[in-house]
Design a protein around this motif. Sequence first.
Motif, PDB file in Angstrom:
ATOM      1  N   ILE A   1       6.351 -11.490  63.484  1.00 11.87           N
ATOM      2  CA  ILE A   1       5.082 -10.853  63.900  1.00 11.87           C
ATOM      3  C   ILE A   1       5.165 -10.544  65.390  1.00 11.87           C
ATOM      4  O   ILE A   1       4.905  -9.431  65.834  1.00 11.87           O
ATOM      5  CB  ILE A   1       3.856 -11.778  63.701  1.00 11.87           C
TER       6      ILE A   1
ATOM      7  N   GLN B   1       7.401  -7.859  66.281  1.00 15.58           N
ATOM      8  CA  GLN B   1       7.122  -6.632  65.501  1.00 15.58           C
ATOM      9  C   GLN B   1       8.355  -6.171  64.743  1.00 15.58           C
ATOM     10  O   GLN B   1       8.644  -4.963  64.672  1.00 15.58           O
ATOM     11  CB  GLN B   1       6.621  -5.512  66.425  1.00 15.58           C
TER      12      GLN B   1
ATOM     13  N   HIS C   1       4.778  -9.629  57.540  1.00 15.77           N
ATOM     14  CA  HIS C   1       3.642  -8.887  58.107  1.00 15.77           C
ATOM     15  C   HIS C   1       3.713  -7.410  57.759  1.00 15.77           C
ATOM     16  O   HIS C   1       2.688  -6.713  57.789  1.00 15.77           O
ATOM     17  CB  HIS C   1       3.555  -9.088  59.620  1.00 15.77           C
ATOM     18  N   GLU C   2       4.903  -6.905  57.393  1.00 13.91           N
ATOM     19  CA  GLU C   2       5.028  -5.518  56.944  1.00 13.91           C
ATOM     20  C   GLU C   2       4.657  -5.394  55.467  1.00 13.91           C
ATOM     21  O   GLU C   2       3.959  -4.472  55.074  1.00 13.91           O
ATOM     22  CB  GLU C   2       6.471  -5.016  57.135  1.00 13.91           C
TER      23      GLU C   2
ATOM     24  N   GLY D   1      -0.477  -8.690  59.074  1.00 17.85           N
ATOM     25  CA  GLY D   1      -0.329  -9.684  60.134  1.00 17.85           C
ATOM     26  C   GLY D   1      -1.097 -10.968  59.859  1.00 17.85           C
ATOM     27  O   GLY D   1      -0.576 -12.065  60.062  1.00 17.85           O
TER      28      GLY D   1
ATOM     29  N   ASN E   1       0.144 -12.682  70.661  1.00 17.66           N
ATOM     30  CA  ASN E   1       1.345 -13.506  70.501  1.00 17.66           C
ATOM     31  C   ASN E   1       1.149 -14.895  71.090  1.00 17.66           C
ATOM     32  O   ASN E   1       1.571 -15.900  70.509  1.00 17.66           O
ATOM     33  CB  ASN E   1       2.547 -12.827  71.171  1.00 17.66           C
TER      34      ASN E   1
END
Lengths: 323, 323
Positions: A80, A83, A94-95, A99, B100
Amino acid sequence: MSPAIFIDALQNELQSIEYGQEPPELYDPIKYIMNLGGKRMRPLLTLMGAYLFTDDWQKAIRPALGVEVFHNFTLMHDDIMDQAPLRRGQPTVHEKWNGNVAILSGDVMLVNAYQLLLHIEATKLATALARFSRTAAEVCEGQQMDMNFETRWDVSEAEYIDMIRLKTSVLLGYALELGGLIGGADEETTRHLYDGGMNIGIGFQLKDDLLDVYGDPAKFGKQVGGDIIANKKTFLLIEALAQAKGTIRDELISWLTRTDFNKQEKVKAVTAIYDQLGIRQLTETRINEYFALGFANFDQVNADPDRKSLLIQFARQLVERES
Amino acid sequence: MSPAIFIDALQNELQSIEYGQEPPELYDPIKYIMNLGGKRMRPLLTLMGAYLFTDDWQKAIRPALGVEVFHNFTLMHDDIMDQAPLRRGQPTVHEKWNGNVAILSGDVMLVNAYQLLLHIEATKLATALARFSRTAAEVCEGQQMDMNFETRWDVSEAEYIDMIRLKTSVLLGYALELGGLIGGADEETTRHLYDGGMNIGIGFQLKDDLLDVYGDPAKFGKQVGGDIIANKKTFLLIEALAQAKGTIRDELISWLTRTDFNKQEKVKAVTAIYDQLGIRQLTETRINEYFALGFANFDQVNADPDRKSLLIQFARQLVERES
């Protein structure tokens, strides 16, 4: 005894873990990431550590998988933060979900890791969990340092080594120490196992950095030069930034700051700078130093030579790996 | 003995906890959120649970704070998922730092929670941690259910109660159970403490929903009607959606789907619908049922009456609260 027996035992037990059912958004991602594969290096180290001191290494299986679940939890959350679109060639959690799902599933995985670690006899539990918790916090410290390095151009070698020690190596050290503890090793011995795992781990991570640039494309598996393309702050780049002067430095900085470039050209140019600066040799020297430290730590471990050779052989594979 | 003594002990110990120093992005947010305040309800319950059975309730302080740190970890991560700008009137961690940082600091807090819970004697540790881990996973399940409800119009009362049980109440139950366990209560007694804390917790959360609509603005502290404005799936809204028919239903749906509206007007209109449907009385009935269940659980707890009255009084305050 062979590593294959350990691997089979781990895979069997992995399939039998019940993480939970409802709601599926919470537990499906856990099954997903745990089934993406991986070398299962950490739980293997735990089983080998236990086998050094006991025939009943099976009692280390669940705690070993606790370390593996923790490791995968860090991957889920790191992905995450970074990214990252892919993990082991498949979409990251998360994809594939989103998220929030990746945050919350990861949180449960950290709890699951502790649940698996609870399968340790009562007299050793507090020690095992205190050491695990310390290690887990250190792994997070390493990840934060890694993120902080992204925006810095002046990371020192010592800082970098400290970061990979925390982010990667302490968990390898702990995995082995945990096996020793469960197997019945005394405190001094578990310390040697920890140190050995940690030092091998530092060498392992440095080798990762090296292979990205100097790996054999036919064996490496990933795209050679990926770290260069992404400006990743590896040991090689940090050393190059520390050492490059004058026009070489200008050229390096120019490649690092360019947004529009030919990937192959950049890889070739930055590799040439590394070559000029002798970065490859420096990295290899450092790798060998840490591997030597690790094997010296293992020398201090008093255990049956046949059993120990299993561990040493495994460590040698990590040292000599080409991918 | 008075709750003030417990509160002081908790606050003193809170100030002495060393979460860690470096990197600051990891540990500053932990200190920040832990210093935002709050009622410290959970650790108070733990100390009261311990005091029921032992004079040495101080030994429960660190584990009690483990529960409080865990609770604040869930707030930090929930705030990311809910994109909440404020927590207790101050910027949330992901707003003040970034997402984050909030993910990773939260992860370390969960580890810190376990570290504090390790301050439990060896014979009770495995039980305390197994029950804690089960509870922690349930809290995550509740949060995921809560998020899933956001996009649903057909949540049943049973589903809703199950969600708040998991998201909020099991941790209140565990906090009290943990105190009993540390204090020396037997298994049956800790079960009653858990059930009592959980049932009071369900009533407490339902009362939260009720006060948002029917609270006295002079006493409530927050804006009355905030849940209505935000279309939050509270017990009241779920019951209204389940019961409203014909034109009343059309009117309710129309208010829920309107994007451009006068806030005061919406609060007034939806409250009027609740009134028409008798939602206030239904909610009060359910609250009283759960509180009654909780006090019945406490009746089963065999402990010194003076000490027990401290817990009962505290629970009564939760029951009778107006804010």
